[in-house]
Design a protein around this motif. Structure first.
Motif, mmCIF file in Angstrom:
data_model
loop_
_atom_site.group_PDB
_atom_site.id
_atom_site.type_symbol
_atom_site.label_atom_id
_atom_site.label_comp_id
_atom_site.label_asym_id
_atom_site.label_seq_id
_atom_site.Cartn_x
_atom_site.Cartn_y
_atom_site.Cartn_z
ATOM 1 N N UNK A 1 0.800 -1.258 -0.154
ATOM 2 C CA UNK A 1 -0.087 -0.020 -0.039
ATOM 3 C C UNK A 1 1.005 1.322 -0.160
ATOM 4 N N UNK A 2 0.505 2.312 -0.938
ATOM 5 C CA UNK A 2 1.329 3.292 -0.716
ATOM 6 C C UNK A 2 0.564 4.675 -1.740
ATOM 7 N N UNK A 3 1.486 5.540 -1.926
ATOM 8 C CA UNK A 3 0.877 6.637 -2.521
ATOM 9 C C UNK A 3 2.037 7.098 -3.841
ATOM 10 N N UNK A 4 1.402 8.260 -4.415
ATOM 11 C CA UNK A 4 2.100 8.732 -5.644
ATOM 12 C C UNK A 4 1.938 10.017 -5.644
ATOM 13 N N UNK A 5 2.798 11.102 -6.222
ATOM 14 C CA UNK A 5 2.874 12.295 -6.244
ATOM 15 C C UNK A 5 2.532 13.038 -4.988
ATOM 16 N N UNK A 6 3.427 12.788 -3.952
ATOM 17 C CA UNK A 6 3.541 13.555 -2.699
ATOM 18 C C UNK A 6 1.964 13.346 -1.896
ATOM 19 N N UNK A 7 1.551 11.990 -1.844
ATOM 20 C CA UNK A 7 0.570 11.451 -1.188
ATOM 21 C C UNK A 7 -0.689 11.445 -1.805
ATOM 22 N N UNK A 8 -0.948 11.248 -2.886
ATOM 23 C CA UNK A 8 -1.926 11.064 -3.776
ATOM 24 C C UNK A 8 -2.374 9.571 -3.886
ATOM 25 N N UNK A 9 -3.487 9.223 -3.396
ATOM 26 C CA UNK A 9 -4.005 7.981 -3.435
ATOM 27 C C UNK A 9 -4.508 7.460 -4.808
#
Length: 207
Positions: free
Chosen positions: A146-154
């Motif tokens: 589980x993680x994010x992209x673009x500085x915290x985007x889900x």
């Protein structure tokens, strides 16, 4: 992106239904490419002529026409929106050569928006529980995180394009997010190799 890819594989310029939203409107793998029913005949002909004969290109009569948001797949398995038509599910299985599972990710039906997968691994919505990650990993037969992209985007799918040897992400993506991405997709081990050169040769021969 073209400067990174052009030395390895042909880059095709196209539109889908007159828009530039290629990734959100289409879904595909090494076996096939599915296009929404709003794709024009001219666009479809151009795409067919630009791809190897071994890649099946098919238009899908589906109410949920943003296929890239509703389907996520690698070369073996696809997760699809729970409300996708049964006929569309069969077309996905036949054209892409995959097993198809109706699924949500962290309660979201837009599985293509909230995860990205390759044959090596997958990145899913940050609120995906450990139990759900285990279930999805078992279905897909790949490791997930589980993680994010673009500085915290889900919205993983909107900020990340990945295959088995490279990934492109949004400019806002942090070093930590990149480290997670490179680890789960095993990108540090998979630079363009003889396999890529072979793929490029077959593509160029076909073109």
């Amino acid at each position: 992106m073209e400067s990174e890819l052009a030395d390895h594989i042909p880059v095709v310029y196209t539109s889908i239904a007159g828009t530039r939203l290629i990734g959100r409107m289409t879904v595909g793998n090494k076996n096939g490419l599915l296009l929404p029913n709003t794709t024009t005949d001219q666009e479809m002909l151009h795409i067919r002529n630009s791809l190897p004969d071994s890649v099946v290109v098919q238009r899908v009569e589906e109410r949920l026409s943003a296929l890239g948001n509703c389907v996520v797949c690698n070369d073996y398995v696809a997760l699809v929106h729970p409300d996708l038509d049964r006929e569309t599910e069969e077309i996905i299985a036949d054209t892409l050569g995959v097993e198809v599972f109706r699924q949500t990710i962290a309660g979201n039906a837009l599985v293509g928006s909230y995860c990205a997968i390759s044959n090596q691994g997958g990145l899913v919505h940050p609120k995906t529980t450990i139990q759900e990650q285990g279930e999805l990993s078992s279905l897909l037969q790949i490791p997930l995180v589980a993680g994010t992209i673009n500085r915290g985007s889900d919205v993983i799918g909107a900020g990340c394009v990945v295959n088995d040897w490279t990934a492109f992400v949004g400019l806002e993506t942090t070093a930590t997010e990149l480290t997670v991405l490179e680890s789960i997709f095993k990108l540090e081990d998979n630079q363009p190799s003889a396999i890529i050169n072979q793929m490029r040769s077959s593509l160029i021969d076909t073109l």
